[in-house]
Motif scaffolding. Structure first.
Motif, PDB file in Angstrom:
ATOM      1  N   SER A 156     -20.269  18.163 -40.653  1.00 34.98           N
ATOM      2  CA  SER A 156     -19.728  19.494 -41.214  1.00 34.98           C
ATOM      3  C   SER A 156     -20.858  20.358 -40.686  1.00 34.98           C
ATOM      4  N   ASN A 157     -20.160  21.741 -40.991  1.00 31.09           N
ATOM      5  CA  ASN A 157     -21.002  22.665 -40.391  1.00 31.09           C
ATOM      6  C   ASN A 157     -22.335  22.845 -41.437  1.00 31.09           C
ATOM      7  N   GLN A 158     -22.546  22.048 -42.386  1.00 35.18           N
ATOM      8  CA  GLN A 158     -23.597  22.462 -43.361  1.00 35.18           C
ATOM      9  C   GLN A 158     -24.662  21.441 -42.876  1.00 35.18           C
ATOM     10  N   ILE A 159     -24.504  20.567 -42.003  1.00 32.41           N
ATOM     11  CA  ILE A 159     -25.507  19.536 -41.494  1.00 32.41           C
ATOM     12  C   ILE A 159     -26.397  20.316 -40.589  1.00 32.41           C
ATOM     13  N   ASN A 160     -27.767  19.717 -40.275  1.00 30.33           N
ATOM     14  CA  ASN A 160     -28.812  20.486 -39.488  1.00 30.33           C
ATOM     15  C   ASN A 160     -28.487  19.776 -38.047  1.00 30.33           C
ATOM     16  N   LYS A 161     -27.564  20.126 -37.225  1.00 29.68           N
ATOM     17  CA  LYS A 161     -27.079  19.220 -36.117  1.00 29.68           C
ATOM     18  C   LYS A 161     -28.302  19.191 -35.201  1.00 29.68           C
ATOM     19  N   LYS A 162     -29.125  20.335 -35.123  1.00 29.32           N
ATOM     20  CA  LYS A 162     -30.231  20.305 -34.144  1.00 29.32           C
ATOM     21  C   LYS A 162     -30.984  19.302 -34.442  1.00 29.32           C
ATOM     22  N   PHE A 199     -29.082  12.365 -42.588  1.00 31.52           N
ATOM     23  CA  PHE A 199     -28.581  11.775 -41.244  1.00 31.52           C
ATOM     24  C   PHE A 199     -27.989  10.239 -41.577  1.00 31.52           C
ATOM     25  N   ILE A 200     -27.402   9.939 -42.672  1.00 32.29           N
ATOM     26  CA  ILE A 200     -26.958   8.578 -42.996  1.00 32.29           C
ATOM     27  C   ILE A 200     -25.536   8.455 -42.311  1.00 32.29           C
ATOM     28  N   LEU A 201     -25.364   7.481 -41.578  1.00 31.23           N
ATOM     29  CA  LEU A 201     -24.066   7.042 -41.234  1.00 31.23           C
ATOM     30  C   LEU A 201     -22.971   6.713 -42.174  1.00 31.23           C
ATOM     31  N   GLU A 202     -21.761   7.155 -42.495  1.00 24.71           N
ATOM     32  CA  GLU A 202     -20.922   6.688 -43.302  1.00 24.71           C
ATOM     33  C   GLU A 202     -19.692   6.656 -42.693  1.00 24.71           C
ATOM     34  N   ASN A 203     -18.635   5.907 -43.277  1.00 24.99           N
ATOM     35  CA  ASN A 203     -17.233   5.707 -42.663  1.00 24.99           C
ATOM     36  C   ASN A 203     -16.741   7.035 -42.731  1.00 24.99           C
ATOM     37  N   ILE A 204     -15.931   7.454 -41.715  1.00 20.13           N
ATOM     38  CA  ILE A 204     -15.157   8.750 -41.829  1.00 20.13           C
ATOM     39  C   ILE A 204     -14.057   8.527 -43.060  1.00 20.13           C
ATOM     40  N   SER A 205     -14.200   9.551 -43.845  1.00 23.14           N
ATOM     41  CA  SER A 205     -13.156   9.737 -44.789  1.00 23.14           C
ATOM     42  C   SER A 205     -11.912  10.395 -44.465  1.00 23.14           C
ATOM     43  N   GLN A 206     -10.858   9.547 -44.768  1.00 21.59           N
ATOM     44  CA  GLN A 206      -9.461  10.226 -44.410  1.00 21.59           C
ATOM     45  C   GLN A 206      -8.954  11.146 -45.703  1.00 21.59           C
ATOM     46  N   GLU A 207      -9.761  11.346 -46.434  1.00 23.38           N
ATOM     47  CA  GLU A 207      -9.192  12.059 -47.817  1.00 23.38           C
ATOM     48  C   GLU A 207      -9.340  13.605 -47.167  1.00 23.38           C
ATOM     49  N   ILE A 208      -8.025  14.208 -47.658  1.00 19.31           N
ATOM     50  CA  ILE A 208      -7.922  15.636 -47.209  1.00 19.31           C
ATOM     51  C   ILE A 208      -7.993  16.467 -48.420  1.00 19.31           C
ATOM     52  N   HIS A 209      -9.237  17.544 -48.361  1.00 22.70           N
ATOM     53  CA  HIS A 209      -9.536  18.556 -49.296  1.00 22.70           C
ATOM     54  C   HIS A 209      -8.804  19.554 -49.112  1.00 22.70           C
ATOM     55  N   GLU A 210      -8.258  19.901 -50.110  1.00 16.22           N
ATOM     56  CA  GLU A 210      -7.325  21.521 -49.923  1.00 16.22           C
ATOM     57  C   GLU A 210      -8.198  22.505 -50.255  1.00 16.22           C
ATOM     58  N   THR A 211      -8.619  23.359 -49.349  1.00 20.01           N
ATOM     59  CA  THR A 211      -9.476  24.515 -49.666  1.00 20.01           C
ATOM     60  C   THR A 211      -9.049  25.800 -49.891  1.00 20.01           C
ATOM     61  N   LYS A 212      -9.144  26.471 -50.798  1.00 16.25           N
ATOM     62  CA  LYS A 212      -8.655  27.940 -50.990  1.00 16.25           C
ATOM     63  C   LYS A 212      -9.666  28.823 -51.177  1.00 16.25           C
ATOM     64  N   ILE A 213      -9.123  30.050 -50.364  1.00 24.03           N
ATOM     65  CA  ILE A 213     -10.415  31.135 -50.688  1.00 24.03           C
ATOM     66  C   ILE A 213      -9.578  32.443 -51.140  1.00 24.03           C
ATOM     67  N   ILE A 214      -8.516  32.477 -51.543  1.00 22.13           N
ATOM     68  CA  ILE A 214      -7.788  33.465 -52.063  1.00 22.13           C
ATOM     69  C   ILE A 214      -8.028  33.505 -53.842  1.00 22.13           C
TER      70      ILE A 214
END
Length: 409
Positions: free
Chosen positions: A12-18, A150-165
């Protein structure tokens, strides 16, 4: 070599990728990636390409990447190909690919995916991606990282509905838009060449108020050329049958008179905000078209900025340093900054590249809201077709030896 040695890793964009990438390259990976600690690796990314080009300018004696040509002389798509060849020539045990599909058209993505599959027979691959649709299908090890541990986990197939309005309607402008004409941009048989090389030929494109366009075309087809004509930056507009906001190009208008009618966003703009400005200050700077806030905003301007922050669900972050926000949060805020004054025309140049799926959903919701709740015209540039976005029309550039032609779909 067994494909089990290759990895798709979703961040995700929250992770310190660098930091995560440096952990692997420095030989300090943990868990399932620990076997890479004793191997030689190299990074393939847009940032790595930029750093290589910077070194070309700094060190004249730097060996050219292809015969006598430096990497900086190639188009963006060709740069990716040449830099991949360079990485392979270094004979690494593995290559870390950081979002390699970003900024590539569909044909180039398919070509790169095939090249990676062929390369996988003799070089290990770690592909770091932000979107699950970019998973390479020939790789069987698919993991995601949910924290900076940086722990590797299985990819979750759960879909999160995100709302900004969080409110009905978008905030009003401080001053109503001044431009009242129906047509914003009109190109009649516009052609552009650079150093004798034709880029676009006989482009006919009319952009009217309230429309939502998507501009598409292969890498190098001339999308950036058209944008530079619209925003007044290109001198190639002089002498053409080109009208911008009711005036023929070259009839005495200044570039600032053009730009005041345009809200512009490009992904590289976030790097301009390097000082310690808060999120609120960065949003407010949109009222003054400055990189950072150096003018005293009015109470009304601050109230409107608060309304926008409330709309995108980021009001609680208003006092946080902009450069410390996640990439997705920065991108969303920069789009808000570009539309703060309700400009007649909004240009969004690849706004979702490099974003994770949740952040893409947020940006798409904001774009849809702008379309529904305002009369702002939107020109959206992207190689990806986002299922939640519905442009009124698509302007597609089709390359040819005589320059790209444009068709409306």
């Amino acid at each position: 070599m067994n494909t089990a040695t290759h990895w798709n890793i979703l961040l995700s964009n929250q992770i310190n990728k660098k930091e995560f990438i440096n952990t692997i390259l420095s030989g300090h990976a943990i868990g399932e990636l620990a076997p890479f600690n004793k191997l030689k690796g190299i990074l393939y990314s847009d940032l790595a390409i930029d750093h290589f080009i910077q070194k070309e300018f700094q060190y004249i004696e730097l060996t050219a990447i292809d015969s006598n040509r430096k990497l900086s002389t190639f188009s963006s798509g060709q740069r990716k190909k040449k830099f991949l060849q360079y990485c392979i020539a270094q004979k690494p045990d593995y290559i870390i690919f950081d979002n390699p599909m970003d900024h590539l058209d569909q044909a180039s993505r398919a070509e790169l995916a095939l090249a990676l599959e062929e390369m996988a027979s003799h070089i290990k691959i770690i592909q770091i991606i932000n979107r699950i649709s970019d998973v390479l299908p020939f790789i069987t090890n698919n993991r995601q990282i949910n924290s900076d541990a940086f722990i590797l986990e299985n990819i979750s197939q759960e879909i999160h509905e995100t709302k900004i309005i969080s409110q009905s309607g978008i905030p009003h402008a401080v001053h109503p838009p001044e431009y009242k004409e129906k047509i914003l941009v009109q190109m009649n048989n516009v052609s552009v060449s650079y150093e004798g090389r034709p880029v676009v030929k006989n482009i006919n494109w009319t952009i009217e108020q309230g429309e939502f366009w998507q501009l598409i075309g292969p890498n190098g087809s001339g999308k950036s050329t058209l944008l530079s004509l619209i925003n007044g930056d290109s001198p190639k507009g002089y002498g053409q049958d080109l009208y911008l906001f009711g005036r023929k190009k070259g009839s005495g208008e200044s570039v600032w008179e053009i730009k005041k009618n345009i809200g512009y966003f490009a992904t590289n703009m976030t790097s301009l905000f390097t000082r310690n400005h808060t999120l609120e200050q960065m949003i407010l700077s949109g009222f003054f078209d400055s990189i950072g806030l150096y003018d005293l905003p009015t109470t009304l301007q601050k109230n409107i900025a608060d309304q926008w922050l409330d709309l995108i669900g980021m009001k609680h972050l208003k006092n946080k340093m902009f450069k410390r926000l996640s990439v997705g949060q920065q991108r969303l805020a920069m789009i808000v900054r570009s539309v703060l004054k309700h400009p007649p025309l909004v240009i969004l140049d690849e706004p979702v590249e490099g974003l994770d799926d949740e952040s893409v959903a947020l940006v798409c919701q904001l774009i849809n809201l702008l379309k529904q709740e305002s009369n702002m015209t939107i020109v959206y540039v992207s190689h990806r077709a986002e299922p939640t976005l519905a442009p009124n029309a698509i302007f597609e550039l089709l390359p040819s030896e005589e320059g790209s032609i444009g068709i409306i779909k």
